[in-house]
Design a protein around this motif. Structure first.
Motif, PDB file in Angstrom:
ATOM      1  N   THR A 223       0.823  -1.214   0.000  1.00  0.00           N
ATOM      2  CA  THR A 223       0.000   0.000   0.000  1.00  0.00           C
ATOM      3  C   THR A 223       0.855   1.261   0.000  1.00  0.00           C
ATOM      4  O   THR A 223       0.357   2.347  -0.287  1.00  0.00           O
ATOM      5  CB  THR A 223      -0.947   0.022   1.212  1.00  0.00           C
ATOM      6  N   ILE A 224       2.147   1.125   0.307  1.00  0.00           N
ATOM      7  CA  ILE A 224       3.041   2.295   0.268  1.00  0.00           C
ATOM      8  C   ILE A 224       3.113   2.846  -1.154  1.00  0.00           C
ATOM      9  O   ILE A 224       3.124   4.068  -1.361  1.00  0.00           O
ATOM     10  CB  ILE A 224       4.451   1.916   0.778  1.00  0.00           C
ATOM     11  N   ILE A 225       3.138   1.953  -2.145  1.00  0.00           N
ATOM     12  CA  ILE A 225       3.143   2.401  -3.537  1.00  0.00           C
ATOM     13  C   ILE A 225       1.822   3.079  -3.880  1.00  0.00           C
ATOM     14  O   ILE A 225       1.796   4.109  -4.565  1.00  0.00           O
ATOM     15  CB  ILE A 225       3.394   1.213  -4.485  1.00  0.00           C
ATOM     16  N   LEU A 226       0.714   2.515  -3.369  1.00  0.00           N
ATOM     17  CA  LEU A 226      -0.598   3.086  -3.658  1.00  0.00           C
ATOM     18  C   LEU A 226      -0.752   4.475  -3.056  1.00  0.00           C
ATOM     19  O   LEU A 226      -1.458   5.318  -3.600  1.00  0.00           O
ATOM     20  CB  LEU A 226      -1.701   2.153  -3.143  1.00  0.00           C
ATOM     21  N   ILE A 227      -0.086   4.715  -1.919  1.00  0.00           N
ATOM     22  CA  ILE A 227      -0.091   6.067  -1.332  1.00  0.00           C
ATOM     23  C   ILE A 227       0.398   7.075  -2.364  1.00  0.00           C
ATOM     24  O   ILE A 227      -0.228   8.098  -2.620  1.00  0.00           O
ATOM     25  CB  ILE A 227       0.824   6.139  -0.084  1.00  0.00           C
ATOM     26  N   SER A 228       1.544   6.770  -2.962  1.00  0.00           N
ATOM     27  CA  SER A 228       2.167   7.688  -3.912  1.00  0.00           C
ATOM     28  C   SER A 228       1.327   7.862  -5.169  1.00  0.00           C
ATOM     29  O   SER A 228       1.183   8.978  -5.686  1.00  0.00           O
ATOM     30  CB  SER A 228       3.562   7.175  -4.285  1.00  0.00           C
ATOM     31  N   VAL A 229       0.775   6.759  -5.672  1.00  0.00           N
ATOM     32  CA  VAL A 229      -0.015   6.820  -6.905  1.00  0.00           C
ATOM     33  C   VAL A 229      -1.245   7.697  -6.722  1.00  0.00           C
ATOM     34  O   VAL A 229      -1.525   8.597  -7.534  1.00  0.00           O
ATOM     35  CB  VAL A 229      -0.435   5.401  -7.350  1.00  0.00           C
ATOM     36  N   PHE A 230      -1.994   7.451  -5.642  1.00  0.00           N
ATOM     37  CA  PHE A 230      -3.231   8.211  -5.439  1.00  0.00           C
ATOM     38  C   PHE A 230      -2.951   9.654  -5.032  1.00  0.00           C
ATOM     39  O   PHE A 230      -3.698  10.565  -5.412  1.00  0.00           O
ATOM     40  CB  PHE A 230      -4.115   7.514  -4.395  1.00  0.00           C
ATOM     41  N   LEU A 231      -1.879   9.891  -4.284  1.00  0.00           N
ATOM     42  CA  LEU A 231      -1.527  11.266  -3.929  1.00  0.00           C
ATOM     43  C   LEU A 231      -1.120  12.054  -5.167  1.00  0.00           C
ATOM     44  O   LEU A 231      -1.535  13.200  -5.348  1.00  0.00           O
ATOM     45  CB  LEU A 231      -0.396  11.282  -2.903  1.00  0.00           C
ATOM     46  N   SER A 232      -0.319  11.434  -6.032  1.00  0.00           N
ATOM     47  CA  SER A 232       0.129  12.119  -7.247  1.00  0.00           C
ATOM     48  C   SER A 232      -1.054  12.482  -8.131  1.00  0.00           C
ATOM     49  O   SER A 232      -1.131  13.601  -8.666  1.00  0.00           O
ATOM     50  CB  SER A 232       1.110  11.223  -8.019  1.00  0.00           C
ATOM     51  N   ALA A 233      -2.004  11.545  -8.276  1.00  0.00           N
ATOM     52  CA  ALA A 233      -3.185  11.810  -9.100  1.00  0.00           C
ATOM     53  C   ALA A 233      -4.056  12.896  -8.473  1.00  0.00           C
ATOM     54  O   ALA A 233      -4.575  13.781  -9.172  1.00  0.00           O
ATOM     55  CB  ALA A 233      -3.990  10.522  -9.276  1.00  0.00           C
ATOM     56  N   ALA A 234      -4.210  12.848  -7.140  1.00  0.00           N
ATOM     57  CA  ALA A 234      -5.023  13.846  -6.444  1.00  0.00           C
ATOM     58  C   ALA A 234      -4.421  15.237  -6.574  1.00  0.00           C
ATOM     59  O   ALA A 234      -5.127  16.224  -6.826  1.00  0.00           O
ATOM     60  CB  ALA A 234      -5.167  13.471  -4.969  1.00  0.00           C
ATOM     61  N   ASP A 235      -3.113  15.334  -6.413  1.00  0.00           N
ATOM     62  CA  ASP A 235      -2.438  16.631  -6.523  1.00  0.00           C
ATOM     63  C   ASP A 235      -2.454  17.158  -7.959  1.00  0.00           C
ATOM     64  O   ASP A 235      -2.521  18.366  -8.186  1.00  0.00           O
ATOM     65  CB  ASP A 235      -0.992  16.523  -6.028  1.00  0.00           C
ATOM     66  N   PHE A 236      -2.379  16.246  -8.927  1.00  0.00           N
ATOM     67  CA  PHE A 236      -2.422  16.649 -10.334  1.00  0.00           C
ATOM     68  C   PHE A 236      -3.743  17.367 -10.624  1.00  0.00           C
ATOM     69  O   PHE A 236      -3.766  18.452 -11.217  1.00  0.00           O
ATOM     70  CB  PHE A 236      -2.275  15.425 -11.237  1.00  0.00           C
ATOM     71  N   ALA A 237      -4.857  16.766 -10.186  1.00  0.00           N
ATOM     72  CA  ALA A 237      -6.175  17.385 -10.383  1.00  0.00           C
ATOM     73  C   ALA A 237      -6.279  18.694  -9.600  1.00  0.00           C
ATOM     74  O   ALA A 237      -6.840  19.688 -10.083  1.00  0.00           O
ATOM     75  CB  ALA A 237      -7.278  16.417  -9.945  1.00  0.00           C
TER      76      ALA A 237
END
Length: 298
Positions: A223-237
């Motif tokens: 889930t550490i990888i998923l933290i980064s993926v979802f945070l990056s997508a959230a910040d992009f929007a």
């Protein structure tokens, strides 16, 4: 469009909070945070390199223009502010129920609102003020719910950590609006993630590594990888929402806290947290507040 991007960012942030809580369970905080910065920078590093050496991304929203020190110095400041908020937030998240942390974070936009009114001259209409007042009310009701779990808001240091995370997060939000008025969103998001890795390196080497055997051991969790993926997508929007001329940071910040809906559901369904009925009232107040903000921003 900017409001829709804010809602998208909120949904992605909810999953980010849930995966963050999962990865921090019985785990060392600083290594998890360090890996988050590493994986987040890896998401954007290809865009930086492709933009620098080829014209493939020219004219797209993924293009990262080459900029000089006059821009990078502002992004480095952003990195320090965000990392401060994350350090407080990660430690607080580890030691508190997700159903407590989420609603506290949902009050962060109130601080952004005050700053936006003072700094950017933003003004709210009646519907928007109703939404803000409901958010404030939910915080005081949440403190009552927390006492049922033995969490005294006045004497629990982890509550103060979450509050400090919220304050530094609010400062970051106001600074983001300032940055988006001047700089390309991808430049800011890409480089602040890269700089965070360099900032975290001495923190890991000096503060965690020498004492790693005296504290909670680190264990790998996917889930550490998923933290980064979802945070990056959230910040992009989020950054693109702020790049619109008519966007209001006070409203974007408030809508983003709607992420509490998803994090609350994760806390109830997967982490089996307690006193859900009383906390659900707090959540409903937040949702009603989001609805009034939407009405006031149409």
């Amino acid at each position: 469009m900017w409001l829709l991007l804010a809602f998208l960012s909120a949904a992605l942030l909810g999953f980010y909070d849930a995966f963050k809580k999962k990865s921090l369970r019985d785990n060392a905080v600083l290594p998890v945070l360090f890996l988050n910065t590493v994986f987040s920078s890896m998401v954007f590093l290809p865009f930086i390199l492709i933009s620098a050496f080829t014209p493939v991304l020219n004219g797209t929203m993924f293009d990262v223009p080459v900029v000089g020190w006059e821009v990078h110095k502002f992004i480095i400041i952003k990195s320090f502010i965000v990392l401060s908020s994350w350090i407080f937030g990660y430690f607080g998240m580890k030691h508190l129920p997700l159903t407590i942390v989420g609603p506290i974070n949902a009050t962060r936009p109130v601080m952004v609102l005050v700053g936006a009114m003072l700094i950017f001259g933003e003004r709210l209409n009646l519907y928007q003020w109703i939404g803000v007042m409901l958010a404030i009310l939910s915080f005081f009701m949440l403190s009552r719910s927390g006492k049922k779990e033995g969490i005294d808001f006045k004497h629990n240091k982890w509550i103060y950590f979450i509050v400090l995370a919220a304050i530094t997060g609010a400062i970051s939000g106001l600074y983001d609006k300032y940055l988006m008025k001047q700089f390309n969103p991808m430049v800011v998001q890409s480089w602040y993630n890269v700089y965070q890795v360099f900032i975290m390196c001495p923190i890991i080497l000096l503060l965690w590594y020498p004492k790693r055997k005296e504290s909670t051991p680190f264990r790998w969790d996917w889930t550490i990888i998923l933290i980064s993926v979802f945070l990056s997508a959230a910040d992009f929007a989020y950054f693109y929402a702020l790049s619109y001329e008519d966007s209001m940071i006070s409203i974007v910040s408030m809508v983003r806290r709607g992420s509490v809906v998803i994090s609350f559901l994760f806390g109830a369904l997967f982490f089996r947290e307690k006193n859900l009925k009383s906390k659900a009232v707090d959540l409903i107040l937040v949702l009603i507040g989001m609805f009034f903000l939407y009405l006031g921003s149409k």
